[in-house]
Design a protein around this motif. Structure first.
Motif, mmCIF file in Angstrom:
data_model
loop_
_atom_site.group_PDB
_atom_site.id
_atom_site.type_symbol
_atom_site.label_atom_id
_atom_site.label_comp_id
_atom_site.label_asym_id
_atom_site.label_seq_id
_atom_site.Cartn_x
_atom_site.Cartn_y
_atom_site.Cartn_z
ATOM 1 N N GLY A 67 -10.427 -28.767 39.727
ATOM 2 C CA GLY A 67 -9.395 -28.660 38.700
ATOM 3 C C GLY A 67 -9.990 -28.731 37.308
ATOM 4 N N GLU A 68 -10.931 -29.646 37.091
ATOM 5 C CA GLU A 68 -11.580 -29.755 35.788
ATOM 6 C C GLU A 68 -12.395 -28.512 35.490
ATOM 7 N N ALA A 69 -13.048 -27.978 36.514
ATOM 8 C CA ALA A 69 -13.851 -26.773 36.310
ATOM 9 C C ALA A 69 -12.972 -25.611 35.887
ATOM 10 N N GLU A 70 -11.807 -25.492 36.542
ATOM 11 C CA GLU A 70 -10.906 -24.393 36.188
ATOM 12 C C GLU A 70 -10.395 -24.550 34.771
ATOM 13 N N ALA A 71 -10.011 -25.792 34.414
ATOM 14 C CA ALA A 71 -9.506 -26.030 33.065
ATOM 15 C C ALA A 71 -10.582 -25.791 32.025
ATOM 16 N N GLU A 72 -11.800 -26.270 32.298
ATOM 17 C CA GLU A 72 -12.919 -26.045 31.381
ATOM 18 C C GLU A 72 -13.164 -24.545 31.226
ATOM 19 N N GLU A 74 -11.048 -22.073 31.550
ATOM 20 C CA GLU A 74 -10.020 -21.437 30.735
ATOM 21 C C GLU A 74 -10.187 -21.798 29.268
ATOM 22 N N ALA A 75 -10.559 -23.063 29.011
ATOM 23 C CA ALA A 75 -10.710 -23.495 27.626
ATOM 24 C C ALA A 75 -11.884 -22.810 26.947
ATOM 25 N N GLU A 76 -12.923 -22.439 27.736
ATOM 26 C CA GLU A 76 -14.129 -21.876 27.154
ATOM 27 C C GLU A 76 -14.318 -20.403 27.512
ATOM 28 N N ALA A 77 -13.229 -19.781 28.020
ATOM 29 C CA ALA A 77 -13.344 -18.410 28.510
ATOM 30 C C ALA A 77 -13.859 -17.457 27.444
ATOM 31 N N GLU A 78 -13.478 -17.715 26.191
ATOM 32 C CA GLU A 78 -13.876 -16.797 25.139
ATOM 33 C C GLU A 78 -15.275 -17.092 24.617
ATOM 34 N N GLY A 79 -15.770 -18.324 24.820
ATOM 35 C CA GLY A 79 -17.056 -18.665 24.223
ATOM 36 C C GLY A 79 -18.094 -19.177 25.188
ATOM 37 N N GLY A 80 -17.808 -19.112 26.513
ATOM 38 C CA GLY A 80 -18.759 -19.607 27.491
ATOM 39 C C GLY A 80 -20.052 -18.817 27.456
ATOM 40 N N SER A 82 -24.039 -18.310 29.285
ATOM 41 C CA SER A 82 -24.906 -18.604 30.420
ATOM 42 C C SER A 82 -26.285 -19.092 29.979
ATOM 43 N N ALA A 83 -26.502 -19.214 28.677
ATOM 44 C CA ALA A 83 -27.833 -19.554 28.172
ATOM 45 C C ALA A 83 -28.366 -20.865 28.739
ATOM 46 N N ALA A 84 -27.491 -21.861 28.911
ATOM 47 C CA ALA A 84 -27.947 -23.168 29.371
ATOM 48 C C ALA A 84 -28.182 -23.227 30.872
ATOM 49 N N VAL A 85 -27.589 -22.293 31.617
ATOM 50 C CA VAL A 85 -27.640 -22.408 33.076
ATOM 51 C C VAL A 85 -28.367 -21.245 33.754
ATOM 52 N N ALA A 86 -28.648 -20.169 33.025
ATOM 53 C CA ALA A 86 -29.341 -19.016 33.601
ATOM 54 C C ALA A 86 -30.850 -19.176 33.453
ATOM 55 N N ARG A 87 -31.588 -18.642 34.397
ATOM 56 C CA ARG A 87 -33.048 -18.717 34.334
ATOM 57 C C ARG A 87 -33.564 -18.109 33.032
ATOM 58 N N PRO A 88 -34.465 -18.785 32.359
ATOM 59 C CA PRO A 88 -35.047 -18.213 31.135
ATOM 60 C C PRO A 88 -35.835 -16.951 31.469
ATOM 61 N N GLU A 89 -35.974 -16.101 30.490
ATOM 62 C CA GLU A 89 -36.720 -14.858 30.690
ATOM 63 C C GLU A 89 -38.165 -15.174 31.090
ATOM 64 N N GLY A 90 -38.636 -14.526 32.131
ATOM 65 C CA GLY A 90 -39.988 -14.721 32.601
ATOM 66 C C GLY A 90 -40.199 -15.959 33.447
ATOM 67 N N TYR A 91 -39.101 -16.666 33.752
ATOM 68 C CA TYR A 91 -39.214 -17.922 34.514
ATOM 69 C C TYR A 91 -39.545 -17.643 35.976
ATOM 70 N N SER A 92 -40.446 -18.428 36.532
ATOM 71 C CA SER A 92 -40.818 -18.331 37.944
ATOM 72 C C SER A 92 -40.589 -19.690 38.590
ATOM 73 N N PRO A 93 -39.655 -19.808 39.542
ATOM 74 C CA PRO A 93 -39.329 -21.110 40.132
ATOM 75 C C PRO A 93 -40.459 -21.657 40.981
ATOM 76 N N GLY A 94 -40.484 -22.972 41.123
ATOM 77 C CA GLY A 94 -41.527 -23.628 41.905
ATOM 78 C C GLY A 94 -41.127 -23.892 43.341
ATOM 79 N N TYR A 95 -40.056 -23.268 43.811
ATOM 80 C CA TYR A 95 -39.612 -23.409 45.186
ATOM 81 C C TYR A 95 -39.358 -22.012 45.759
ATOM 82 N N SER A 155 -16.499 -17.694 36.572
ATOM 83 C CA SER A 155 -15.353 -17.926 35.689
ATOM 84 C C SER A 155 -15.746 -18.574 34.369
ATOM 85 N N GLN A 156 -16.739 -19.479 34.403
ATOM 86 C CA GLN A 156 -17.089 -20.208 33.187
ATOM 87 C C GLN A 156 -18.227 -19.581 32.397
#
Length: 209
Positions: A67-72, A74-80, A82-95, A155-156
């Motif tokens: 419920g909080e995720a859905e509300a968040e 909707e509240a941030e739909a226009e300004g959400g 992905s910069a904080a949660v998407a892999r940085p450019e050129g990133y190679s995971p260690g797993y 959605s977010q």
């Protein structure tokens, strides 16, 4: 009124529609003692096996988090972003997202899965997704190998699909209300490797857990 208080006020307004779902669950939790007190008689006479209080609490946590995720969202739909949660450019995971990760890495990931200190609100991954192998709170898309669709990420943050580490970051930022883990960190790498195996377990495939 502080910015935090104002944000909470807006979210509480948006969460009203979630009460139809969460209230019955919370009522069941409140009545857990009564269920347990009559468990032996009920199960003997009717075959009914009461749901444990722990399971009801997990279900309630999941409902509230969604419920909080859905509300968040909707509240941030226009300004959400992905910069904080998407892999940085050129990133190679260690797993490895196909599995075969070191046993030590998976063990550390399991520890972090139950670690409430990762959040700012007392939640851990297990709060919404179950413990002791009782996987819950995942959509049907979680049966697909990573990368796959995650509704909250879409959605977010406008992400059509996510890798395991990106899913971890989404959960860190949204339900757990914390800062994303450092890319390449031992915490993010281990937790992501663990979630790769959880996905396999959820899909009914061989896994290393």
């Amino acid at each position: 009124m502080s910015q935090h208080d104002e944000k909470r006020r807006r979210l509480l307004g948006r969460l009203n529609r979630q009460l139809a779902y969460t209230a019955p669950i919370l009522a069941l939790v409140a009545g857990g003692a009564a269920l347990q007190a009559t468990a032996s008689d009920s199960s003997t006479e009717t075959g009914f096996v009461p749901v444990s209080e722990a399971s009801l609490l997990l279900a309630s946590n999941q409902a509230e988090a969604e419920g909080e995720a859905e509300a968040e969202g909707e509240a941030e739909a226009e300004g959400g972003s992905s910069a904080a949660v998407a892999r940085p450019e050129g990133y190679s995971p260690g797993y490895s997202e196909t599995g075969d990760n070191p046993e030590e890495m998976l063990a550390r990931g399991e520890e972090l899965y139950y670690d409430t200190s990762l959040s700012t609100n007392g939640l851990s991954c297990a709060s919404c997704h179950g413990s002791d192998g009782q996987d819950m709170g995942y959509k049907a898309t979680f049966e697909q190998p990573f990368p796959h669709q995650v509704a909250m990420a879409n959605s977010q943050f406008g992400m059509s699909e996510v890798h395991a580490d990106e899913m971890v970051q989404v959960c860190m930022v949204a339900p757990m209300e914390a800062e994303p883990l450092e890319w390449g960190s031992e915490e993010l790498t281990s937790l992501s490797a663990y979630m790769v195996e959880v996905q396999k377990r959820f899909a009914g495939e061989p896994h290393d857990l």
